[in-house]
Write a protein that holds these residues in place. Structure first.
Motif, mmCIF file in Angstrom:
data_model
loop_
_atom_site.group_PDB
_atom_site.id
_atom_site.type_symbol
_atom_site.label_atom_id
_atom_site.label_comp_id
_atom_site.label_asym_id
_atom_site.label_seq_id
_atom_site.Cartn_x
_atom_site.Cartn_y
_atom_site.Cartn_z
ATOM 1 N N GLU A 60 67.865 -26.180 -23.451
ATOM 2 C CA GLU A 60 66.642 -26.882 -22.803
ATOM 3 C C GLU A 60 66.488 -26.367 -21.367
ATOM 4 N N ALA A 61 67.600 -26.093 -20.318
ATOM 5 C CA ALA A 61 67.382 -25.596 -19.202
ATOM 6 C C ALA A 61 66.858 -24.307 -19.318
ATOM 7 N N LEU A 62 67.107 -23.526 -20.007
ATOM 8 C CA LEU A 62 66.559 -22.208 -20.460
ATOM 9 C C LEU A 62 65.376 -21.987 -20.554
ATOM 10 N N ALA A 63 64.793 -22.965 -21.640
ATOM 11 C CA ALA A 63 63.487 -23.047 -22.163
ATOM 12 C C ALA A 63 62.644 -23.016 -20.876
ATOM 13 N N VAL A 64 62.957 -24.075 -20.184
ATOM 14 C CA VAL A 64 62.097 -24.242 -18.966
ATOM 15 C C VAL A 64 62.138 -23.417 -17.861
ATOM 16 N N GLY A 65 63.141 -22.833 -17.634
ATOM 17 C CA GLY A 65 63.312 -22.022 -16.572
ATOM 18 C C GLY A 65 62.807 -20.658 -16.784
ATOM 19 N N MET A 66 62.819 -20.279 -18.242
ATOM 20 C CA MET A 66 62.253 -18.999 -18.483
ATOM 21 C C MET A 66 60.697 -19.158 -18.213
ATOM 22 N N ARG A 67 60.111 -20.163 -18.601
ATOM 23 C CA ARG A 67 58.672 -20.472 -18.404
ATOM 24 C C ARG A 67 58.184 -20.365 -16.767
ATOM 25 N N GLU A 68 59.408 -21.186 -16.128
ATOM 26 C CA GLU A 68 59.222 -20.947 -14.494
ATOM 27 C C GLU A 68 59.197 -19.413 -13.976
ATOM 28 N N THR A 69 60.088 -18.623 -14.531
ATOM 29 C CA THR A 69 59.988 -17.241 -14.405
ATOM 30 C C THR A 69 58.750 -16.518 -14.192
ATOM 31 N N LEU A 70 57.738 -17.188 -15.313
ATOM 32 C CA LEU A 70 56.343 -16.515 -14.892
ATOM 33 C C LEU A 70 55.629 -16.809 -13.591
ATOM 34 N N ASP A 71 56.251 -17.713 -12.866
ATOM 35 C CA ASP A 71 55.517 -18.056 -11.711
ATOM 36 C C ASP A 71 55.981 -17.203 -10.564
ATOM 37 N N VAL A 72 55.063 -16.343 -10.101
ATOM 38 C CA VAL A 72 55.474 -15.500 -8.805
ATOM 39 C C VAL A 72 56.077 -15.889 -7.642
ATOM 40 N N HIS A 73 55.811 -17.516 -7.395
ATOM 41 C CA HIS A 73 56.308 -17.937 -6.301
ATOM 42 C C HIS A 73 57.765 -18.433 -6.601
ATOM 43 N N VAL A 74 58.278 -18.245 -7.845
ATOM 44 C CA VAL A 74 59.565 -18.837 -8.128
ATOM 45 C C VAL A 74 60.410 -17.593 -7.965
ATOM 46 N N ILE A 75 59.815 -16.581 -8.442
ATOM 47 C CA ILE A 75 60.594 -15.278 -8.571
ATOM 48 C C ILE A 75 60.509 -14.322 -7.329
ATOM 49 N N SER A 76 59.804 -14.786 -6.282
ATOM 50 C CA SER A 76 59.757 -14.270 -4.991
ATOM 51 C C SER A 76 61.161 -14.555 -4.279
ATOM 52 N N GLN A 77 61.612 -15.533 -4.427
ATOM 53 C CA GLN A 77 62.667 -15.997 -3.541
ATOM 54 C C GLN A 77 63.578 -15.303 -3.261
ATOM 55 N N THR A 78 64.279 -14.412 -4.323
ATOM 56 C CA THR A 78 65.588 -13.758 -3.857
ATOM 57 C C THR A 78 65.122 -12.462 -3.269
ATOM 58 N N PRO A 79 64.192 -11.574 -3.753
ATOM 59 C CA PRO A 79 63.645 -10.383 -3.208
ATOM 60 C C PRO A 79 63.432 -10.723 -1.601
ATOM 61 N N LEU A 80 62.716 -11.861 -1.268
ATOM 62 C CA LEU A 80 62.095 -11.860 0.071
ATOM 63 C C LEU A 80 63.467 -12.399 0.721
#
Ligand code: F0G
Length: 488
Positions: free
Chosen positions: A314-334
């Motif tokens: 369940e956590a993965l299904a939601v987390g995968m959708r959140e991965t499509l949000d550029v402001h979620v995936i920006s955090q580590t690179p920044l």
């Protein structure tokens, strides 16, 4: 401007700006910073191997981003709704549907983590005498392939080993090298071509969508399967979006779908991708699906859980959708960039351009004079822990397997990875890390080498125990106490 529109227009911070967090923290974990003598004792008890430290002795845990990323409130909420059953749970179908929509691939095979997917892939497609080309190997990937008698060829651009590069996609496959290697071994002997996006062992460097397209076109012409290791895809997607001109206007969802169409098989560790646990394999080929599914039931579990708990799914299904949000995936690179910049100001050598996954300190330039068979990156990782209670990971000769004749296989690079798990640390903790590593750099002549006390045959970096050559660690502690009398 409406609030939602304004949010979507926020630019990514660069230059000397603040790496702004697009989330707030509402659950926290207490940390403790041991005095330096206790940090030394903990490191020695752990055989100078940061994998063997106890978490309670660690202040800033930058060992990995695997299974330790912060989850969102939506992920936790979804975990409460999990439908538990051995076979055919609603949870599995929710996850399957999510992945089908995001990647556009029909079949999904669940596995308990990334290397389990590699085991299935290797057992299904690698035979003794076969060859696998890839931009760069990962430890577990290579071990699974070579265990079955396959050979791994690295066909990354030469630039990947340039630690001071400005090349935005250093993880790209070199098409000429790929072609030449295929010609040499014969296309019928190639198990598959693997693209690791981004690369792990060479500094979290990304692969461009254009490069994936070119590799895929070549392989399709030659009838060779292309496999994407998407474990580190979140960071790679951010770099495609921000560094690849042709993708600026595309949404992350569009980029993922386009990428997916270029691949025959996609596998991932959900301990990284999706900020959850577990893993899996995606394909559109019924033939490949059938070939792998019996192996899943043999090694992992039934086809509707594959070793994952329903809560993880369940956590993965939601987390995968959140991965499509550029402001979620920006955090580590920044944050990687922020740490890199702080270190840079003090002259500390890091791998550039700063990539995903973590900031990679270049031990070759940091601790000059320690020969590779005395594990300079391992020694530096131990010294960083003693100095600041900061746990990094050696990614150098220690992480290699010995050659068949027992001699050392010297790594291309000697790195200490300071991983930045997603949304876990604060900006001041990043600054603390930079401060302590910079102090160590000023005192780098004190760092000495390591030697094995106990050396396992496979994946020795996980469980191996080492001792310092000489008393350099005690001298380092004495100097630290002189400079910082409180000892912390
Ligand atoms: N592929 C890549 C690119 C990885 O980074 C990892 C794990 C795996 C496969 C294996 O996945 O751990 O779920 O079995 N990397 C972790 C790390 C261990 O710390 O970099 P796993």
């Amino acid at each position: 401007m409406m609030a939602a529109e304004a949010y979507n227009k926020i630019e990514f911070f660069s230059g000397d700006s603040i790496p702004l967090e697009m989330h707030k923290v509402r659950m926290v974990q207490r940390l403790y910073l041991l005095p330096i003598e206790e940090r030394l004792a903990a490191m020695q008890q752990a055989g100078n191997n940061t994998f063997l430290l106890k978490n309670r002795d660690v202040f800033i845990d930058m060992l990995t981003d695997s299974g330790v990323n912060a989850m969102s409130e939506q992920q936790y909420a979804a975990m409460l709704m999990a439908d538990d059953s051995y076979a055919g749970s609603e949870t599995f179908f929710r996850l399957q549907k999510t992945l089908q929509e995001i990647f556009g691939k029909e079949y999904f095979l669940p596995t308990h983590q990334g290397r389990a997917a590699e085991n299935i892939l290797a057992n299904a497609f690698v035979t003794s005498g076969s060859h696998t080309m890839m931009n760069y190997h990962f430890t577990t990937t290579k071990a699974h392939i070579t265990r079955l008698g396959g050979t791994v060829h690295e066909v990354t651009t030469d630039e990947v080993l340039n630690v001071d590069s400005t090349e935005p996609f250093k993880g790209n496959i070199d098409l000429q090298k790929l072609k030449a290697t295929i010609d040499e071994v014969g296309a019928d002997k190639v198990a598959f071509v693997r693209i690791e996006a981004g690369t792990n062992l060479v500094g979290g460097q990304p692969v461009s969508l254009q490069n994936m397209r070119e590799v895929s076109q070549l392989c399709r012409r030659l009838g060779i399967m292309v496999v994407l290791d998407a474990s580190l895809l979140a960071d790679n997607l951010f770099f495609i979006k921000t560094r690849e001109e042709a993708c600026r206007e595309k949404s992350i969802a569009e980029i993922v779908l386009e990428m997916s169409q270029l691949m025959d098989i996609i596998y991932f560790s959900a301990r990284k991708l999706g900020c959850a646990r577990g893993g899996g394999i995606l394909t559109s080929s019924e033939e490949h699906f059938k070939k792998m599914r019996t192996l899943v039931t043999l090694y992992e579990g039934f086809l509707t859980y594959g070793g994952m708990s329903v809560r993880e799914m369940e956590a993965l299904a939601v987390g995968m959708r959140e991965t499509l949000d550029v402001h979620v995936i920006s955090q580590t690179p920044l944050y990687v960039e922020a740490l890199g910049k702080e270190l840079d100001k003090n002259g500390v050598p890091t791998v550039k351009p700063w990539g995903g996954l973590g900031c990679h300190v270049d031990a070759t330039r940091f601790v000059q004079g320690i020969p590779q068979d005395q594990y300079p990156a391992g020694a530096l990782a131990a010294a960083i822990f003693i100095t600041g209670g900061i746990r990094g990971m050696e990614r150098g000769t220690l992480s290699e397997q010995r050659n068949e004749d027992g001699s050392e296989h010297l790594a291309d690079m000697e790195l200490v990875r300071l991983a930045v798990p997603k949304r876990v640390f604060t900006y001041s903790q990043i600054k603390y890390v930079a401060d302590r590593v910079s102090w160590l750099y000023e005192n780098r002549e004190l760092i000495g080498g390591l030697e094995f006390e106990e050396e396992p045959e496979t994946l020795r970096f996980f469980l191996g125990r080492l001792r310092p050559i000489g008393d350099w660690q005690e001298k380092l502690v004495a100097k630290f106490k002189k400079d910082m009398p409180t000892g912390v």
